[in-house]
Motif scaffolding. Structure first.
Motif: not given
Length: 104
Positions: A60-74
């Motif tokens: 979904p289009k909203a996934f890009a925002g979730l990915l940014e958060g996951a990148v920061a957390a990792a």
């Protein structure tokens, strides 16, 4: 739904440390968001840098925002050289009407 492609540069010296972090992040996203994930790299190295690509098909289009958060957390940014660039692609419509563009 979109296909999200994220590419970035990695120092060859950092590749062994980065790979397990990216794979763990992608595994967590695959489990929590029920998405497919891929990790790719170009076969050649230039100036001590590799180009890596994360692929997230059919998200979904909203996934890009979730990915940014996951990148920061990792903590991926510490091992990536320069920006992470994201590109969005959609499927071509099979037979668009004259009023539609092929990608609409």
């Amino acid at each position: 739904m979109i296909d999200l492609y994220v590419y970035y540069k990695v120092r060859t010296l950092d590749a062994a440390a980065l790979a397990p972090r990216v794979r763990a992040m992608q595994a967590a996203l695959a489990a929590s968001q029920r998405v497919s994930v891929q990790l790719k790299c170009r076969p050649e190295t230039r100036d001590g840098l590799q180009t890596w690509m994360e692929v997230y098909p059919g998200v979904p289009k909203a996934f890009a925002g979730l990915l940014e958060g996951a990148v920061a957390a990792a903590g991926l940014d510490a091992l990536v050289q320069g920006p992470r660039r994201a590109e969005v692609f959609v499927d071509l419509m099979p037979d668009p009407s004259p009023e539609q563009t092929p990608c609409a």
